[in-house]
Design an enzyme around this catalytic site. Structure first.
Site, PDB file in Angstrom:
ATOM      1  N   CYS A  43      -3.092  30.932  -4.011  1.00  0.00           N
ATOM      2  CA  CYS A  43      -2.724  29.857  -3.082  1.00  0.00           C
ATOM      3  C   CYS A  43      -3.394  30.025  -1.729  1.00  0.00           C
ATOM      4  O   CYS A  43      -4.041  29.126  -1.224  1.00  0.00           O
ATOM      5  CB  CYS A  43      -1.204  29.800  -2.908  1.00  0.00           C
ATOM      6  SG  CYS A  43      -0.688  28.622  -1.642  1.00  0.00           S
ATOM      7  N   GLY A 271      -5.094  21.770 -16.104  1.00  0.00           N
ATOM      8  CA  GLY A 271      -3.867  22.554 -16.137  1.00  0.00           C
ATOM      9  C   GLY A 271      -4.135  24.021 -15.891  1.00  0.00           C
ATOM     10  O   GLY A 271      -5.249  24.428 -15.540  1.00  0.00           O
ATOM     11  N   ASP A 310       4.239  31.017 -10.844  1.00  0.00           N
ATOM     12  CA  ASP A 310       3.431  30.286 -11.816  1.00  0.00           C
ATOM     13  C   ASP A 310       3.339  30.953 -13.181  1.00  0.00           C
ATOM     14  O   ASP A 310       2.846  30.340 -14.127  1.00  0.00           O
ATOM     15  CB  ASP A 310       2.018  30.069 -11.266  1.00  0.00           C
ATOM     16  CG  ASP A 310       1.945  28.965 -10.227  1.00  0.00           C
ATOM     17  OD1 ASP A 310       2.999  28.401  -9.900  1.00  0.00           O
ATOM     18  OD2 ASP A 310       0.839  28.673  -9.743  1.00  0.00           O
ATOM     19  N   HIS A 449      11.384   5.649  17.189  1.00  0.00           N
ATOM     20  CA  HIS A 449      10.375   4.589  17.204  1.00  0.00           C
ATOM     21  C   HIS A 449       9.366   4.873  18.315  1.00  0.00           C
ATOM     22  O   HIS A 449       9.751   5.278  19.409  1.00  0.00           O
ATOM     23  CB  HIS A 449      11.044   3.234  17.477  1.00  0.00           C
ATOM     24  CG  HIS A 449      10.080   2.104  17.633  1.00  0.00           C
ATOM     25  ND1 HIS A 449       9.467   1.494  16.562  1.00  0.00           N
ATOM     26  CD2 HIS A 449       9.601   1.497  18.753  1.00  0.00           C
ATOM     27  CE1 HIS A 449       8.671   0.545  17.011  1.00  0.00           C
ATOM     28  NE2 HIS A 449       8.730   0.524  18.339  1.00  0.00           N
TER      29      HIS A 449
END
Length: 470
Positions: A43, A271, A310, A449
Site C-alpha cells: 500500500c 484481482g 489482504d 455553505h
C-alpha cells in the site's frame, strides 16, 4: 545472544501489519515485526499512496490543459513522465521512513527477511543476518496479496504490466489496454488517459466498477467515454501476446465475436492473489482459495495464530486491514490478561470504498439493487453536482450523490457518490452508519455553505421528497 522471544510477532508490515504492531506495543506487549521487502508493504510503497501521487500529477496536468475554463492562460503544457514518477517514488520513500520512525518510537523490533512459520507461535527468518529463529505467545499473519496474472499471459514488465510496473513505467504507453475495471484498473486507465495515452478498458462483467451501484457505473462509463476512452464491457481477452513492438490481443465482445487488436502496452488488473504460499500456513490454518479463514477477531483454527488484511477474506482494502490489525491486537492483549481493553468486531457493511479516477467514486453500505434483493422496501435520494453552488464555482459540476434508506425504519442502508472529492465526503455517511443514524438525524444536521457536503444533505432530503435545490 539476542532474545528472540516476544509477546507478539507480526509477519508483514503493510497497513494491517504495522498498525497491529503499533497497537500491540501501545498495550505494553513486547512486539516484533518481520518484513521481507519494505516497511509499509504494498500500500505505502507500491499501492495506495504512490498511485495517488501519480493521479494528483495527472489531475494538475488536466487542469492546466483546461486553464481557459477558469479565465487563465497557459501555453505549451507538457507532461514529464519521468519527473511525475520520481515525485511519486519520493512520496513513497518519505512515508516508508515514517513507518521506520514509528517502529523505533514504539520500541518494535524489526527483523528484515523472509519469514516462515514452523508452528502457530514460532517462525524462522532468512535475511541479511542469516537465519533467525523467533518465538512468541501470539503471531499475526499480515502478508497481504499481489496482482493476479492472466494464466495465458503472465506479466513481463516490458509490454504486459501489473500495477507495480505501471507505477514505474519503462516508457509512456501510446496505446494502452487495461484488462479489468475495478479500482486499480480504472485508476491507471484514468492516469494514463490524462497523460495522453489512447486507452481501452476491457471488463468481463456488464459494467465498469461492477461492485458499485448501477447508477454510478453507468455515469462513470459515460464520463470515461467522453474523456476519450474506449470501454468494452461484457467482453473478455481470449489471447494476449507480447511482441517486440507491442501487444497483440484477441478480444471477444458481448456478441461472442472475436477481433484482433494491437496495443503498445497492457495492464492486467483482474484481482489479487494472497501471499500465503510456502510460509507454513497449510497445516496451521483453514484456507479457501489461498485466503486464511478467520473469526471476527482474526483468530485462525490454531491457538495463538491470527491473520488480518489482504491475506484474509475481503474487502481487500488498506483501511479494512488497519482496523483488523487493531481488533486483533486488542483481542490478543485481552487474552494475555489486559482487562481494560475491549475489542470491537468489524462491521463489514460500514467499510467505505474509494476509487480515485476522474471523476472520483466512493460508496459505503448496500447498493439500491442489493438492498432490494435483501428484502428492504427502500427510499432513494439522488442529488446532482449541477445543483450545488460550490461544485459549479469549482468547475466540477459532473456527478451526483445517492442515498438508500429503509422505508420502514429510516435506517441509512447505503450511500453512493461520483464526482469531485467524493472520496473525502463519503466518511460523513460512514460515520452516520456506524452511529446507526436515521434520516431524521441527517435532515436535522446543519451542513456548512458553500460546500460540496451540502449535496449529502440534499440527497437525504430528496429520498423523502424534501430536496430544496432541485
Amino acid at each position: 545472544m539476542a532474545d528472540n522471544s516476544y509477546d507478539v510477532i507480526v509477519l508483514g508490515s503493510g497497513p494491517g501489519g504495522y498498525v497491529a504492531a503499533i497497537r500491540c506495543a501501545q498495550l505494553g506487549l513486547k512486539t516484533a515485526i518481520v518484513e521481507r521487502e519494505n516497511l509499509g508493504g504494498v500500500c505505502l510503497n507500491w499501492g495506495c499512496i504512490p498511485t495517488k501521487a501519480l493521479l494528483r500529477s495527472a489531475e494538475i496536468f488536466h487542469y492546466m490543459q483546461h486553464a481557459g475554463d477558469y479565465g487563465l492562460k497557459a501555453q505549451k503544457i507538457e507532461a514529464d513522465l519521468e519527473a511525475v514518477v520520481k515525485r511519486s517514488r519520493g512520496v513513497a520513500k518519505q512515508l516508508n521512513q515514517g513507518v521506520t520512525h514509528l517502529m523505533k518510537k514504539n520500541k518494535i523490533t524489526v527483523h528484515m527477511g523472509e519469514g516462515t512459520l514452523t508452528s502457530p507461535t514460532t517462525l524462522t527468518v532468512k535475511g541479511d543476518k542469516g537465519e533467525e529463529k523467533l518465538s512468541a505467545k501470539h503471531v499475526i499473519v499480515a502478508t497481504g496479496a499481489r496482482a493476479r496474472d492472466l494464466p495465458f499471459a503472465p506479466a513481463d514488465g516490458k509490454r504486459i504490466w501489473t500495477y507495480r510496473t505501471a507505477m514505474t513505467p519503462p516508457e509512456m504507453p501510446k496505446k494502452l489496454l487495461v484488462i479489468g475495471s475495478g479500482a486499480i484498473g480504472i485508476e491507471f486507465a484514468s492516469f494514463y488517459n490524462d497523460m495522453g495515452a489512447e486507452v481501452t478498458v476491457v471488463e468481463m462483467l456488464e459494467r465498469v466498477v461492477p461492485v458499485e451501484d448501477k447508477d454510478v457505473s453507468e455515469f462513470l462509463e459515460k464520463s470515461l467515454k467522453k474523456q476519450g476512452m474506449n470501454i468494452l464491457t461484457g467482453a473478455g481477452v481470449d489471447a494476449l501476446e507480447a511482441t517486440a513492438k507491442g501487444v497483440e490481443a484477441k478480444i471477444k465482445d458481448k456478441a461472442g465475436k472475436i477481433a484482433e487488436h494491437d496495443f503498445t502496452h497492457a495492464i492486467v488488473a483482474i484481482g489479487i492473489q494472497p501471499n500465503t504460499e510456502n510460509i507454513g500456513l497449510e497445516k496451521l490454518a483453514e484456507m479457501d482459495r489461498g485466503f486464511v479463514q478467520i473469526d471476527p477477531y482474526g483468530r485462525t483454527k490454531s491457538k495463538g495464530l491470527w491473520a488480518i488484511g489482504d491475506c484474509t477474506p475481503g474487502p481487500w482494502l488498506a483501511h479494512k486491514a488497519s482496523h483488523e490489525g487493531v481488533t486483533a491486537a486488542e483481542a490478543i492483549a485481552q487474552e494475555l490478561g489486559n482487562k481494560d481493553v475491549h475489542p470491537h468486531v468489524l462491521d463489514r457493511n460500514n467499510i467505505p470504498g474509494c476509487t480515485y479516477c476522474h471523476p472520483q467514486v466512493a460508496s459505503v453500505g448496500m447498493t439500491e439493487e442489493k438492498a432490494k434483493e435483501a428484502g428492504y422496501s427502500v427510499k432513494v435520494g439522488n442529488f446532482p453536482f449541477m445543483g450545488n453552488g460550490k461544485a459549479i464555482a469549482l468547475g466540477e459540476a459532473e456527478g451526483f450523490i445517492k442515498t438508500v434508506f429503509d422505508a420502514k425504519t429510516g435506517e441509512l442502508l447505503g450511500a453512493h457518490m461520483i464526482g469531485a472529492e467524493v472520496t473525502e465526503l463519503i466518511q460523513g455517511y460512514t460515520l452516520g452508519k456506524q452511529l446507526e443514524t436515521t434520516e431524521a438525524e441527517l435532515m436535522q444536521t446543519v451542513f456548512p455553505h458553500p460546500t460540496l457536503s451540502e449535496m449529502m444533505h440534499e440527497s437525504v432530503l430528496g429520498a423523502y421528497g424534501k430536496a430544496l435545490h432541485i
